[in-house]
Write a protein that holds these residues in place. Structure first.
Motif, PDB file in Angstrom:
ATOM      1  N   ASP A  71       0.833  -1.207   0.000  1.00  0.00           N
ATOM      2  CA  ASP A  71       0.000   0.000   0.000  1.00  0.00           C
ATOM      3  C   ASP A  71       0.866   1.255   0.000  1.00  0.00           C
ATOM      4  O   ASP A  71       0.545   2.239  -0.679  1.00  0.00           O
ATOM      5  N   ALA A  72       1.981   1.253   0.740  1.00  0.00           N
ATOM      6  CA  ALA A  72       2.883   2.402   0.783  1.00  0.00           C
ATOM      7  C   ALA A  72       3.545   2.613  -0.579  1.00  0.00           C
ATOM      8  O   ALA A  72       3.742   3.741  -1.018  1.00  0.00           O
ATOM      9  N   LYS A  73       3.893   1.529  -1.236  1.00  0.00           N
ATOM     10  CA  LYS A  73       4.553   1.615  -2.544  1.00  0.00           C
ATOM     11  C   LYS A  73       3.562   2.157  -3.590  1.00  0.00           C
ATOM     12  O   LYS A  73       3.949   2.925  -4.459  1.00  0.00           O
ATOM     13  N   GLN A  74       2.295   1.729  -3.498  1.00  0.00           N
ATOM     14  CA  GLN A  74       1.307   2.212  -4.461  1.00  0.00           C
ATOM     15  C   GLN A  74       0.940   3.682  -4.218  1.00  0.00           C
ATOM     16  O   GLN A  74       0.524   4.369  -5.128  1.00  0.00           O
ATOM     17  N   GLY A  75       1.128   4.144  -2.962  1.00  0.00           N
ATOM     18  CA  GLY A  75       0.800   5.523  -2.640  1.00  0.00           C
ATOM     19  C   GLY A  75       1.855   6.528  -3.094  1.00  0.00           C
ATOM     20  O   GLY A  75       1.631   7.719  -3.082  1.00  0.00           O
ATOM     21  N   GLU A  76       3.004   6.044  -3.495  1.00  0.00           N
ATOM     22  CA  GLU A  76       4.090   6.943  -3.938  1.00  0.00           C
ATOM     23  C   GLU A  76       3.817   7.557  -5.276  1.00  0.00           C
ATOM     24  O   GLU A  76       3.182   7.151  -6.124  1.00  0.00           O
TER      25      GLU A  76
END
Length: 85
Positions: A80-85
């Motif tokens: 989720d953190a990677k997709q939020g970048e």
């Protein structure tokens, strides 16, 4: 509800606590049954061994299940953190 239907959240970790208490109850009942209905002089020792070993085994198994699901949760946070970048 949507997260359960599309496997975004796991249901099994909630069930593991119930399974632990059920396994603990089985270990206690079977240990006591071995102590009081067993034949021979070693029945009490075997019952105690079964009681303690069953309780420890149930705890270890449930902890391993929880660790697997915590790893999954942490990996989901990374995704989720990677997709939020």
């Amino acid at each position: 509800m949507k997260s359960l239907l599309f496997f975004d959240s796991m249901l099994t970790p909630k069930i593991v606590t119930f399974i632990y208490w059920l396994l603990l109850l089985v270990a206690i009942v079977s240990g006591l049954a071995t102590m009081f209905t067993g034949y021979g002089s070693g029945a009490i020792f075997l019952g105690l061994l079964q009681l303690v070993g069953g309780a420890i085994g149930a705890r270890i198994w449930c902890e391993l299940m929880i660790v697997i699901f915590k790893i999954n949760g942490n990996l989901q946070k990374l995704v989720d953190a990677k997709q939020g970048e």
